[in-house]
Design a protein around this motif. Structure first.
Motif, PDB file in Angstrom:
ATOM      1  N   VAL A 104     -31.097  31.948   3.829  1.00 36.18           N
ATOM      2  CA  VAL A 104     -32.055  32.684   4.643  1.00 36.18           C
ATOM      3  C   VAL A 104     -31.323  33.228   5.865  1.00 36.18           C
ATOM      4  CG1 VAL A 104     -34.198  32.522   5.968  1.00 36.18           C
ATOM      5  CG2 VAL A 104     -33.918  31.195   3.863  1.00 36.18           C
ATOM      6  N   SER A 105     -31.524  34.515   6.157  1.00 35.06           N
ATOM      7  CA  SER A 105     -30.874  35.138   7.317  1.00 35.06           C
ATOM      8  C   SER A 105     -31.341  34.497   8.613  1.00 35.06           C
ATOM      9  CB  SER A 105     -31.192  36.633   7.368  1.00 35.06           C
ATOM     10  OG  SER A 105     -30.596  37.293   6.295  1.00 35.06           O
ATOM     11  N   PRO A 106     -30.465  34.481   9.628  1.00 33.36           N
ATOM     12  CA  PRO A 106     -30.874  33.920  10.913  1.00 33.36           C
ATOM     13  C   PRO A 106     -31.982  34.749  11.561  1.00 33.36           C
ATOM     14  CG  PRO A 106     -28.541  34.560  10.955  1.00 33.36           C
ATOM     15  CD  PRO A 106     -29.089  34.926   9.628  1.00 33.36           C
ATOM     16  N   ALA A 107     -32.802  34.087  12.346  1.00 36.03           N
ATOM     17  CA  ALA A 107     -33.891  34.747  13.075  1.00 36.03           C
ATOM     18  C   ALA A 107     -33.457  34.983  14.516  1.00 36.03           C
ATOM     19  CB  ALA A 107     -35.130  33.868  13.026  1.00 36.03           C
ATOM     20  N   GLY A 108     -34.355  35.598  15.286  1.00 36.08           N
ATOM     21  CA  GLY A 108     -34.132  35.761  16.715  1.00 36.08           C
ATOM     22  C   GLY A 108     -33.041  36.747  17.078  1.00 36.08           C
ATOM     23  N   LEU A 109     -32.911  37.812  16.325  1.00 41.45           N
ATOM     24  CA  LEU A 109     -31.861  38.801  16.574  1.00 41.45           C
ATOM     25  C   LEU A 109     -32.111  39.540  17.887  1.00 41.45           C
ATOM     26  CD1 LEU A 109     -29.352  39.849  15.066  1.00 41.45           C
ATOM     27  CD2 LEU A 109     -30.820  41.547  13.990  1.00 41.45           C
ATOM     28  N   LYS A 110     -31.063  39.631  18.728  1.00 45.39           N
ATOM     29  CA  LYS A 110     -31.130  40.336  20.008  1.00 45.39           C
ATOM     30  C   LYS A 110     -29.832  41.102  20.213  1.00 45.39           C
ATOM     31  CE  LYS A 110     -32.496  36.076  22.054  1.00 45.39           C
ATOM     32  NZ  LYS A 110     -32.514  35.379  20.892  1.00 45.39           N
ATOM     33  N   ALA A 111     -29.878  42.164  21.000  1.00 45.49           N
ATOM     34  CA  ALA A 111     -28.675  42.937  21.326  1.00 45.49           C
ATOM     35  C   ALA A 111     -28.711  43.309  22.802  1.00 45.49           C
ATOM     36  CB  ALA A 111     -28.586  44.183  20.460  1.00 45.49           C
ATOM     37  N   PHE A 112     -27.553  43.196  23.453  1.00 41.29           N
ATOM     38  CA  PHE A 112     -27.419  43.515  24.861  1.00 41.29           C
ATOM     39  C   PHE A 112     -26.158  44.344  25.074  1.00 41.29           C
ATOM     40  CE2 PHE A 112     -29.313  39.316  24.382  1.00 41.29           C
ATOM     41  CZ  PHE A 112     -30.496  39.459  25.085  1.00 41.29           C
ATOM     42  N   GLN A 113     -26.238  45.297  25.950  1.00 48.71           N
ATOM     43  CA  GLN A 113     -25.055  46.084  26.278  1.00 48.71           C
ATOM     44  C   GLN A 113     -24.211  45.311  27.285  1.00 48.71           C
ATOM     45  OE1 GLN A 113     -25.659  50.214  27.080  1.00 48.71           O
ATOM     46  NE2 GLN A 113     -23.583  50.494  27.852  1.00 48.71           N
ATOM     47  N   GLN A 114     -22.894  45.283  27.048  1.00 47.77           N
ATOM     48  CA  GLN A 114     -21.937  44.665  27.959  1.00 47.77           C
ATOM     49  C   GLN A 114     -20.835  45.685  28.198  1.00 47.77           C
ATOM     50  OE1 GLN A 114     -20.716  41.061  25.931  1.00 47.77           O
ATOM     51  NE2 GLN A 114     -22.114  39.841  27.172  1.00 47.77           N
ATOM     52  N   GLY A 115     -20.951  46.449  29.265  1.00 48.46           N
ATOM     53  CA  GLY A 115     -19.988  47.524  29.499  1.00 48.46           C
ATOM     54  C   GLY A 115     -20.166  48.571  28.421  1.00 48.46           C
ATOM     55  N   ASN A 116     -19.088  48.889  27.708  1.00 45.65           N
ATOM     56  CA  ASN A 116     -19.159  49.844  26.596  1.00 45.65           C
ATOM     57  C   ASN A 116     -19.370  49.156  25.256  1.00 45.65           C
ATOM     58  OD1 ASN A 116     -18.776  52.089  28.250  1.00 45.65           O
ATOM     59  ND2 ASN A 116     -16.545  51.872  28.173  1.00 45.65           N
ATOM     60  N   ALA A 117     -19.552  47.838  25.272  1.00 41.54           N
ATOM     61  CA  ALA A 117     -19.707  47.060  24.041  1.00 41.54           C
ATOM     62  C   ALA A 117     -21.154  46.614  23.882  1.00 41.54           C
ATOM     63  CB  ALA A 117     -18.787  45.843  24.079  1.00 41.54           C
ATOM     64  N   VAL A 118     -21.463  46.100  22.695  1.00 41.54           N
ATOM     65  CA  VAL A 118     -22.789  45.544  22.400  1.00 41.54           C
ATOM     66  C   VAL A 118     -22.613  44.104  21.950  1.00 41.54           C
ATOM     67  CG1 VAL A 118     -24.802  45.662  20.888  1.00 41.54           C
ATOM     68  CG2 VAL A 118     -23.795  47.774  21.764  1.00 41.54           C
ATOM     69  N   ASN A 119     -23.317  43.201  22.626  1.00 41.20           N
ATOM     70  CA  ASN A 119     -23.318  41.797  22.245  1.00 41.20           C
ATOM     71  C   ASN A 119     -24.560  41.538  21.396  1.00 41.20           C
ATOM     72  OD1 ASN A 119     -24.335  38.782  23.096  1.00 41.20           O
ATOM     73  ND2 ASN A 119     -22.135  38.911  22.747  1.00 41.20           N
ATOM     74  N   VAL A 120     -24.354  41.104  20.163  1.00 43.66           N
ATOM     75  CA  VAL A 120     -25.446  40.809  19.239  1.00 43.66           C
ATOM     76  C   VAL A 120     -25.556  39.288  19.149  1.00 43.66           C
ATOM     77  CG1 VAL A 120     -26.369  41.165  16.921  1.00 43.66           C
ATOM     78  CG2 VAL A 120     -24.890  42.912  17.953  1.00 43.66           C
ATOM     79  N   GLN A 121     -26.771  38.769  19.296  1.00 48.97           N
ATOM     80  CA  GLN A 121     -27.012  37.326  19.254  1.00 48.97           C
ATOM     81  C   GLN A 121     -28.132  37.014  18.264  1.00 48.97           C
ATOM     82  OE1 GLN A 121     -27.981  36.122  23.239  1.00 48.97           O
ATOM     83  NE2 GLN A 121     -26.082  36.928  24.094  1.00 48.97           N
ATOM     84  N   TRP A 122     -28.114  35.801  17.741  1.00 47.09           N
ATOM     85  CA  TRP A 122     -29.148  35.348  16.816  1.00 47.09           C
ATOM     86  C   TRP A 122     -29.275  33.841  16.952  1.00 47.09           C
ATOM     87  CZ3 TRP A 122     -24.638  37.788  15.596  1.00 47.09           C
ATOM     88  CH2 TRP A 122     -23.598  37.001  15.085  1.00 47.09           C
ATOM     89  N   ASP A 123     -30.368  33.311  16.428  1.00 44.47           N
ATOM     90  CA  ASP A 123     -30.604  31.862  16.466  1.00 44.47           C
ATOM     91  C   ASP A 123     -29.646  31.153  15.532  1.00 44.47           C
ATOM     92  OD1 ASP A 123     -32.707  32.404  18.168  1.00 44.47           O
ATOM     93  OD2 ASP A 123     -34.248  32.197  16.613  1.00 44.47           O
ATOM     94  N   GLU A 124     -29.291  29.917  15.904  1.00 44.13           N
ATOM     95  CA  GLU A 124     -28.457  29.105  15.021  1.00 44.13           C
ATOM     96  C   GLU A 124     -29.187  28.859  13.720  1.00 44.13           C
ATOM     97  OE1 GLU A 124     -26.372  25.489  16.206  1.00 44.13           O
ATOM     98  OE2 GLU A 124     -26.699  26.152  18.269  1.00 44.13           O
ATOM     99  N   THR A 125     -28.426  28.758  12.651  1.00 42.90           N
ATOM    100  CA  THR A 125     -29.019  28.440  11.358  1.00 42.90           C
ATOM    101  C   THR A 125     -28.676  27.000  11.007  1.00 42.90           C
ATOM    102  OG1 THR A 125     -29.142  29.061   9.033  1.00 42.90           O
ATOM    103  CG2 THR A 125     -27.058  29.486  10.140  1.00 42.90           C
ATOM    104  N   VAL A 126     -29.591  26.306  10.367  1.00 40.57           N
ATOM    105  CA  VAL A 126     -29.401  24.889  10.051  1.00 40.57           C
ATOM    106  C   VAL A 126     -29.199  24.649   8.548  1.00 40.57           C
ATOM    107  CG1 VAL A 126     -30.629  24.021  12.067  1.00 40.57           C
ATOM    108  CG2 VAL A 126     -31.891  24.522   9.982  1.00 40.57           C
ATOM    109  N   GLN A 127     -28.833  25.674   7.836  1.00 44.86           N
ATOM    110  CA  GLN A 127     -28.616  25.535   6.397  1.00 44.86           C
ATOM    111  C   GLN A 127     -27.246  24.898   6.161  1.00 44.86           C
ATOM    112  OE1 GLN A 127     -30.038  29.346   4.389  1.00 44.86           O
ATOM    113  NE2 GLN A 127     -29.922  29.890   6.562  1.00 44.86           N
ATOM    114  N   SER A 128     -27.213  23.865   5.344  1.00 49.64           N
ATOM    115  CA  SER A 128     -25.990  23.071   5.183  1.00 49.64           C
ATOM    116  C   SER A 128     -24.959  23.685   4.236  1.00 49.64           C
ATOM    117  CB  SER A 128     -26.354  21.674   4.696  1.00 49.64           C
ATOM    118  OG  SER A 128     -26.985  21.759   3.429  1.00 49.64           O
TER     119      SER A 128
END
Length: 118
Positions: A29-53
């Protein structure tokens, strides 16, 4: 599989009708909680940790409207962010993350996030 029986006098029966068994490994299952933030000229993409073993890695895709998604990074299964430094000012990018498990099955895209680099 087929079965034969053995009685107490060492008599062996004929084989039963053979059957086969198939097993479908569970899809990740894909991670949830996808977010994106600009950092200068770059983009930081974040998501929730996944607990699949049984995950082997995470796959980060990027695309622009009307174009095919491109895999931009394969990440460790414990990752929860990535900074994309290959962006161009003024462009609108969309990102999504999928998971691959140890059986090489890839999850479906659950959600995507868009960000325009200013």
């Amino acid at each position: 599989y087929a079965v034969k029986t053995l009685n107490k006098f060492a008599g062996i029966s004929e084989s039963s009708v053979a059957v086969s068994v198939s097993w479908k490994y569970p899809e990740p299952v894909s991670p949830a909680g996808l977010k994106a933030f600009q950092q200068g000229n770059a983009v930081n993409v974040q998501w929730d940790e996944t607990v699949q073993s049984d995950l082997s890695n995470l796959l980060l895709y990027r695309f622009e409207r009307g174009q095919q998604p491109v895999l931009i990074k394969t990440l460790d299964a414990t990752s929860s962010s990535y900074t994309d430094v290959t962006t161009t000012k003024g462009k609108l990018y969309f990102y999504y993350v999928t998971c691959k498990n140890k059986y090489n099955l890839e999850s479906e895209k659950v959600s995507e996030i868009g960000i325009r680099v200013q």
